[in-house]
Design a protein around this motif. Sequence first.
Motif, mmCIF file in Angstrom:
data_model
loop_
_atom_site.group_PDB
_atom_site.id
_atom_site.type_symbol
_atom_site.label_atom_id
_atom_site.label_comp_id
_atom_site.label_asym_id
_atom_site.label_seq_id
_atom_site.Cartn_x
_atom_site.Cartn_y
_atom_site.Cartn_z
ATOM 1 N N THR A 132 0.851 -1.189 0.000
ATOM 2 C CA THR A 132 0.000 0.000 0.000
ATOM 3 C C THR A 132 0.885 1.237 0.000
ATOM 4 N N PRO A 133 0.321 2.403 -0.346
ATOM 5 C CA PRO A 133 1.122 3.626 -0.322
ATOM 6 C C PRO A 133 1.701 3.952 1.050
ATOM 7 N N ARG A 134 1.065 3.472 2.124
ATOM 8 C CA ARG A 134 1.553 3.780 3.468
ATOM 9 C C ARG A 134 2.392 2.656 4.066
ATOM 10 N N GLY A 135 2.717 1.657 3.267
ATOM 11 C CA GLY A 135 3.575 0.596 3.774
ATOM 12 C C GLY A 135 3.061 -0.783 3.432
ATOM 13 N N ASP A 136 3.911 -1.765 3.639
ATOM 14 C CA ASP A 136 3.596 -3.148 3.325
ATOM 15 C C ASP A 136 2.907 -3.831 4.503
ATOM 16 N N VAL A 137 1.975 -4.696 4.173
ATOM 17 C CA VAL A 137 1.295 -5.518 5.167
ATOM 18 C C VAL A 137 1.688 -6.965 4.913
ATOM 19 N N GLN A 138 2.389 -7.560 5.869
ATOM 20 C CA GLN A 138 2.823 -8.946 5.727
ATOM 21 C C GLN A 138 1.631 -9.864 5.978
ATOM 22 N N THR A 139 1.477 -10.872 5.134
ATOM 23 C CA THR A 139 0.360 -11.805 5.300
ATOM 24 C C THR A 139 0.875 -13.240 5.350
ATOM 25 N N PRO A 140 0.190 -14.107 6.124
ATOM 26 C CA PRO A 140 -1.009 -13.839 6.899
ATOM 27 C C PRO A 140 -0.751 -12.802 7.984
ATOM 28 N N GLY A 141 -1.755 -11.967 8.227
ATOM 29 C CA GLY A 141 -1.606 -10.915 9.211
ATOM 30 C C GLY A 141 -2.889 -10.674 9.978
ATOM 31 N N PHE A 142 -2.722 -10.111 11.170
ATOM 32 C CA PHE A 142 -3.861 -9.800 12.040
ATOM 33 C C PHE A 142 -3.905 -8.300 12.280
ATOM 34 N N MET A 143 -5.097 -7.726 12.132
ATOM 35 C CA MET A 143 -5.295 -6.295 12.345
ATOM 36 C C MET A 143 -5.953 -6.044 13.694
ATOM 37 N N PRO A 144 -5.274 -5.387 14.632
ATOM 38 C CA PRO A 144 -5.945 -4.986 15.872
ATOM 39 C C PRO A 144 -7.111 -4.048 15.571
ATOM 40 N N VAL A 145 -8.163 -4.162 16.370
ATOM 41 C CA VAL A 145 -9.371 -3.375 16.139
ATOM 42 C C VAL A 145 -9.317 -2.085 16.945
ATOM 43 N N GLY A 146 -9.326 -0.970 16.228
ATOM 44 C CA GLY A 146 -9.383 0.352 16.855
ATOM 45 C C GLY A 146 -10.681 1.022 16.467
#
Length: 372
Positions: free
Chosen positions: A20-34
Motif C-alpha cells: 500500500t502507499p503507506r507501507g507493506d502488510v505482511q500476510t497472513p496478518g492480524f489487524m488490531p481493532v481500533g
Amino acid sequence: MFRFDLQHESNGARRGVFRTPRGDVQTPGFMPVGTVGTVKGLTIDQVAATGADMILGNTYHLRLRPGHETVARLGGLHKMCGWDGPILTDSGGFQVFSLGALNKVTEQAATFRSHLDGSKIELTPEHSIEIQQALGSDVAMVLDHVIALPAEQAVVEDALARSIRWAKRCRDAADRPEQALFAIVQGGLDPELRRQCATELATMPFEGFAVGGLSVGEAPEEMYATTAVTTVHLPVDKPRYLMGVGTPRDLLENIARGIDLFDCVMPTRNGRNALAFTDDGPIKLRNAVHREDTRPIMEDCPCLACRHSRGYLRHLFNANEMLGPILLSHHNLTYYGNLMRQTRQAIEEDRFHAFAAGKLRGWGYEPMDAVA
C-alpha cells in the motif's frame, strides 16, 4: 497503487505481502481493532510493538463520534490517532446487523437508530463510502447486508443479491485512487451461493476481497467449510480477508483455507477480562491458583505483561486497577502478532501443516485435516 505479491504457498496457506502507499502488510496478518480511533487501553506505540502492520477503524462508530467531518478536519484518521501505517475501515454493515432491533434494511439504505442517543441514521452504500473517504483510510469496505446464521434460504439469497448490488454502488461512488476498495462475499453457509457471489464480485475491479457473514452464530466447523468453498473462487492475486475472526484456532484453520488477513476484538476484549492467550491454551488470571505464582504468563514473550508475575497481574485485576487490562491487552495482541509471524515463517519453510498441528494440540484441539 495497491498490489498483492503472493510469495509462497504451503498446504493451502499463502505467504504474501499486500503493498500500500503507506507501507507493506505482511500476510497472513492480524489487524488490531481500533473501533473509534483507538485500540482500547493501548497507546499507538504499544500497538505497533505487537507486530501489527495495519489496524482497523469503524465507519458507523466514527460517524457517530466524533463525526467523519471532525475526523477530516483533524487531518484524517491517521493523523488523529497517530498511526502512520495502513488503516482499514469497516463499512458499518456489521453494526447494521448487530443493531437488528433498531434497524430497517431496504434496497436504498439501512436505516437505524443510534445506540448512543436514538437519533435516526440512514446508511446508504454511497454514504458509507463518503464517510470512509473522509476518514482517509487506506482500505475501505463495501457496505453489505449481514444476517444471522442459520437463516432461511430466501433470506440468505435476498441478502446476497443486495450485497452484490450495494458493492456495485460502492464501486461507482468511490473516487479516491489512494484508497483501495474491498468487496465482501456473502451467501450464508450455502456453497453454491458463496460460489455465485464470489464469482460475480471477482469480475469487478476491487483491490481485495473479504469473506463476510461468518462468526455470526454458526459452528466453527461450518465457518471453516464455508471459507474453503469461498476462497477457491476468488482471484489468487488479490488479498483475502476474513472479517471479525477470531480465536487462535480460527486463524490457523482459515489460513489453511487460503485467508490472508483477519481482525477481531477477541485479544483486547479478553485481555480486559483477565484472560491471556498462550501456547498451552487460555489462562484465567482471576483464578486463585495464580495468587502467588511468580512466573510470567509466557517465558520469552516480549510483551509488557510478561515483565511481571502472574500473581501481580491477578492482583491488578482483583484491585480493579486499570493497568491490568492494559497489560493483558498488550500480551494478547503480542501473542497474535507472534503467531502470525511464526505462521509466515512456517509457510515459507513448507512446514505449515506440522506447525499448525503442534499449535492446535497445545490449545487442546485435534490437528486439522489436510486441506486440498
